[in-house]
Design an enzyme around this catalytic site. Structure first.
Site, PDB file in Angstrom:
ATOM      1  N   GLY A  48      -4.405  23.372 -30.119  1.00 26.23           N
ATOM      2  CA  GLY A  48      -3.469  24.373 -29.609  1.00 26.23           C
ATOM      3  C   GLY A  48      -4.086  25.719 -29.305  1.00 26.23           C
ATOM      4  N   GLN A 126      -0.835  27.756 -35.671  1.00 26.71           N
ATOM      5  CA  GLN A 126      -0.106  26.796 -34.844  1.00 26.71           C
ATOM      6  C   GLN A 126       1.011  26.177 -35.697  1.00 26.71           C
ATOM      7  OE1 GLN A 126       0.883  25.582 -32.166  1.00 26.71           O
ATOM      8  NE2 GLN A 126      -0.560  26.194 -30.584  1.00 26.71           N
ATOM      9  N   GLY A 174      -1.557  17.808 -25.351  1.00 29.93           N
ATOM     10  CA  GLY A 174      -1.457  17.225 -24.016  1.00 29.93           C
ATOM     11  C   GLY A 174      -2.150  15.886 -23.879  1.00 29.93           C
ATOM     12  N   GLU A 192      -7.133  18.532 -15.841  1.00 30.20           N
ATOM     13  CA  GLU A 192      -7.783  19.155 -17.012  1.00 30.20           C
ATOM     14  C   GLU A 192      -9.060  19.846 -16.554  1.00 30.20           C
ATOM     15  OE1 GLU A 192      -9.115  20.775 -20.018  1.00 30.20           O
ATOM     16  OE2 GLU A 192      -7.313  19.633 -20.561  1.00 30.20           O
ATOM     17  N   ARG A 197     -12.894  17.294 -22.711  1.00 29.09           N
ATOM     18  CA  ARG A 197     -11.575  16.825 -23.167  1.00 29.09           C
ATOM     19  C   ARG A 197     -11.169  15.538 -22.450  1.00 29.09           C
ATOM     20  NH1 ARG A 197      -7.642  21.974 -24.434  1.00 29.09           N
ATOM     21  NH2 ARG A 197      -8.906  22.782 -26.138  1.00 29.09           N
ATOM     22  N   SER A 261      -2.574  25.135 -22.599  1.00 26.62           N
ATOM     23  CA  SER A 261      -2.273  26.116 -23.662  1.00 26.62           C
ATOM     24  C   SER A 261      -1.821  27.447 -23.057  1.00 26.62           C
ATOM     25  CB  SER A 261      -3.495  26.318 -24.559  1.00 26.62           C
ATOM     26  OG  SER A 261      -3.693  25.197 -25.385  1.00 26.62           O
ATOM     27  N   TYR A 269      -5.270  29.347 -22.033  1.00 28.30           N
ATOM     28  CA  TYR A 269      -5.230  29.018 -20.598  1.00 28.30           C
ATOM     29  C   TYR A 269      -6.498  29.507 -19.900  1.00 28.30           C
ATOM     30  CZ  TYR A 269      -2.874  28.170 -16.109  1.00 28.30           C
ATOM     31  OH  TYR A 269      -2.514  27.691 -14.877  1.00 28.30           O
ATOM     32  N   ILE A 270      -7.074  28.669 -19.046  1.00 23.97           N
ATOM     33  CA  ILE A 270      -8.297  29.044 -18.315  1.00 23.97           C
ATOM     34  C   ILE A 270      -7.933  29.435 -16.882  1.00 23.97           C
ATOM     35  CG2 ILE A 270     -10.478  28.142 -17.374  1.00 23.97           C
ATOM     36  CD1 ILE A 270     -10.983  26.870 -20.035  1.00 23.97           C
ATOM     37  N   CYS A 406       6.508   7.926 -36.626  1.00 24.32           N
ATOM     38  CA  CYS A 406       7.660   7.361 -35.925  1.00 24.32           C
ATOM     39  C   CYS A 406       8.859   8.258 -36.173  1.00 24.32           C
ATOM     40  CB  CYS A 406       7.947   5.923 -36.338  1.00 24.32           C
ATOM     41  SG  CYS A 406       8.572   5.726 -37.996  1.00 24.32           S
TER      42      CYS A 406
END
Length: 551
Positions: A48, A126, A174, A192, A197, A261, A269-270, A406
């Site tokens: 995260g 997070q 994600g 991505e 990743r 993110s 974030y990029i 679950c």
């Protein structure tokens, strides 16, 4: 920074602490930092963007030392990833109480948080990073599967067969998306920016293929859709570039969402036009310029999602606060598409249903397969649960200690917990089982842009509920309890609580499990009764939850 240090939870039945309650906390803390589990373990970052397990390596070592010496009637207090006290309490009290990233409302901004973080006074927890119950990408997989399944039920006759889902982000959260889409028989293109990743999701079989070419991704997608075959494609690129290009080409995916993110415009974030390495340099050299560029990219990203919605795609926000970021940058109709909870998940919350997860401290996958069978036997009428468990056995790669998730509701969780405790007591399972959940649950979070978006009575921002959840779970005897701020959507936008309880086969554990696995999902039902949901009131009455305003 300790680049070479590798942390891995012990396996088996040998204790390094004074009891299984303490040992469970120790192993789960270590498991959060296992290289198979964590995103950047050398920096203590679990998932995260910047969600950490401990504030520093010094704090981590102090927590480990404290847990190893902790008596059965003592409680360790952890403040934003640093151990601050041990008090004598009593045997049925939690062994650990955790508070992470909590700021007084007026000061609850990323800027103030970053200032405190730079001074070493705080860390971002997070949801399950700082509360030591992250289990890797599987932890979100069933929720993601259920979300896409509900989208399929509402819009596509129950299946995503022959349908295209476009999304972005293959991090800890994600990363579940490609497998969740293919489990629903659909085709996924997941954008991505970080090739490592994509490779990780390929290695773990969450993702089928990778490409650097949008042309190739679309060709593969069309071919699989025409055949009605599931396929997931990782596309190396930036969503702020790819999404608008897809719009420009007139390609309209059936479902569009995003799990980058975006909640953290500095560490998550990029920005468009930067590689991961270039982003890291700019982040350090000029954080203000980095944030400016990230937010400009987010606006382009969300605008493209709005354009796809207008063209007929089913578009939803997947809980990363991307709409808010775009709105604050001047995109006034950013909230034109809904969040995933009001769109797909809230009816489950009314039954106290949510992400029940458990971990085998033995380290033996066979213990998880035995619990899978036990769950199927406990709830033979629940066919979708059986289908999920059978698919998970075939497709889910365990990360770190073997674990399962679950979705179970009020009354179901307690049955499962007591059954696991019996299995430990009889020796059917080799070692105790840790039972926890995500903070994304029915009664444990206040997050107006995510879990509590568009509540029936307008109580979206009321933060009393997660605090009551933590208090009642502490009173009920959970093994550890956590209160966090900012998870999922970023600082200033959420308050949430977590709990973990250990099934070690003892009578004491049975009492804890019976209480905690009733109070915890019970809070979910109660929270939704209070907001005026008829379904929740019906569940409360059927299952005997006492409601003073209704007596």
């Amino acid at each position: 920074m300790e680049m070479t240090r590798t942390v891995r939870a012990p396996r088996g039945t040998q204790l390094s602490c004074k009891g299984w309650q303490q040992e469970a906390a120790l192993r789960m803390l270590m498991n959060n930092l296992d290289p198979e589990v964590a995103e950047r373990p050398e920096e203590l970052v679990v998932y995260g963007g910047s969600g950490k397990a401990a504030r520093s390596w010094e704090a981590f070592d102090a927590i480990v030392k404290a847990l190893r010496s902790l008596e059965d009637d003592e409680t360790l207090l952890v403040q934003s990833g640093k151990p601050v006290a041990i008090f004598r309490t009593h045997r049925m009290a939690p062994r650990v109480l955790i508070a992470n990233s909590n700021l007084v409302a007026r000061w609850a901004t990323w800027e103030h948080f970053w200032e405190l973080e730079r001074k070493g006074l705080m860390m971002f927890g997070q949801m399950t990073a700082g509360s030591w119950i992250y289990i890797g990408t599987q932890g979100i997989l069933q929720g993601t599967y259920e979300t896409f399944a509900e989208a399929a039920r509402q819009h596509f006759g129950g299946s995503l067969k022959g349908r295209l889902a476009l999304t972005a982000g293959l991090g800890g959260m994600g990363g579940a998306q490609p497998l969740a889409v293919t489990m629903n028989e659909g085709v996924a293109i997941v954008v991505e920016v970080d090739e490592a990743r994509i490779q990780r999701r390929l290695d773990h079989r969450y993702l089928d293929r990778m490409t650097r070419s949008l042309d190739e991704a679309l060709a593969w997608a069309r071919e699989s859709m025409a055949k009605g075959e599931p396929l997931s494609i990782g596309l190396l690129g930036n969503a702020a570039t790819i999404y608008p290009e897809i719009v420009r080409r007139g390609v309209i995916p059936d479902v569009v969402t995003d799990q980058t993110s975006a909640h953290d415009p500095l560490n998550g974030y990029i920005p468009e036009g930067l590689s991961v390495q270039e982003a890291a340099k700019l982040r350090k050299a000029d954080p203000d310029e980095y944030i400016r560029r990230a937010k400009a990219s987010i606006v382009k990203h969300v605008q493209a999602m709005l354009d796809m919605q207008k063209a007929g795609a089913v578009v939803f926000d997947y809980g990363n606060n991307i709409r808010q970021q775009a709105y604050e940058e001047g995109l006034k109709d950013a909230f034109a598409f809904p969040g995933f909870v009001p769109a797909f998940i809230r009816p489950l919350f009314c039954e106290g249903k949510g992400p029940f997860r458990w971990v085998a401290l033995s380290g033996d996958p066979e213990d998880i397969y035995k619990t899978d069978r036990a769950i199927m036997e406990l709830f033979p009428e629940n066919q979708s649960l059986r289908r999920w468990l059978e698919m998970a056995q075939k497709k889910v790669h365990f990360q770190g200690l073997p674990a399962r998730i679950c979705w179970l509701g009020y009354g179901e969780r307690v049955k499962a917990g007591l059954k696991f405790n019996e299995m430990v007591a009889s020796g059917e399972l080799k070692a105790p089982i840790v039972i926890g959940r995500d903070h994304l649950d029915a009664g444990s979070v206040a997050s107006p842009n995510r879990e509590t978006e568009a509540m029936k009575d307008g109580s979206d921002a009321v933060a009393d509920w997660p605090l009551l959840n933590a208090l009642v779970n502490t009173a009920a005897g959970a093994t550890w309890v956590s209160i966090h701020h900012g998870g999922g959507v970023g600082i200033g936008y959420s308050q949430h609580a977590g709990m973990v309880v250990v099934a070690d086969g003892t009578e004491e554990a049975r009492v804890r499990l019976e209480r905690v696995l009733t109070t915890d999902p019970g809070m979910g039902v109660v929270r939704h009764v209070d907001a005026g949901y008829e379904k929740a009131l019906q569940v409360a009455r059927e299952r005997g939850i006492r409601l003073p305003m209704y007596e």
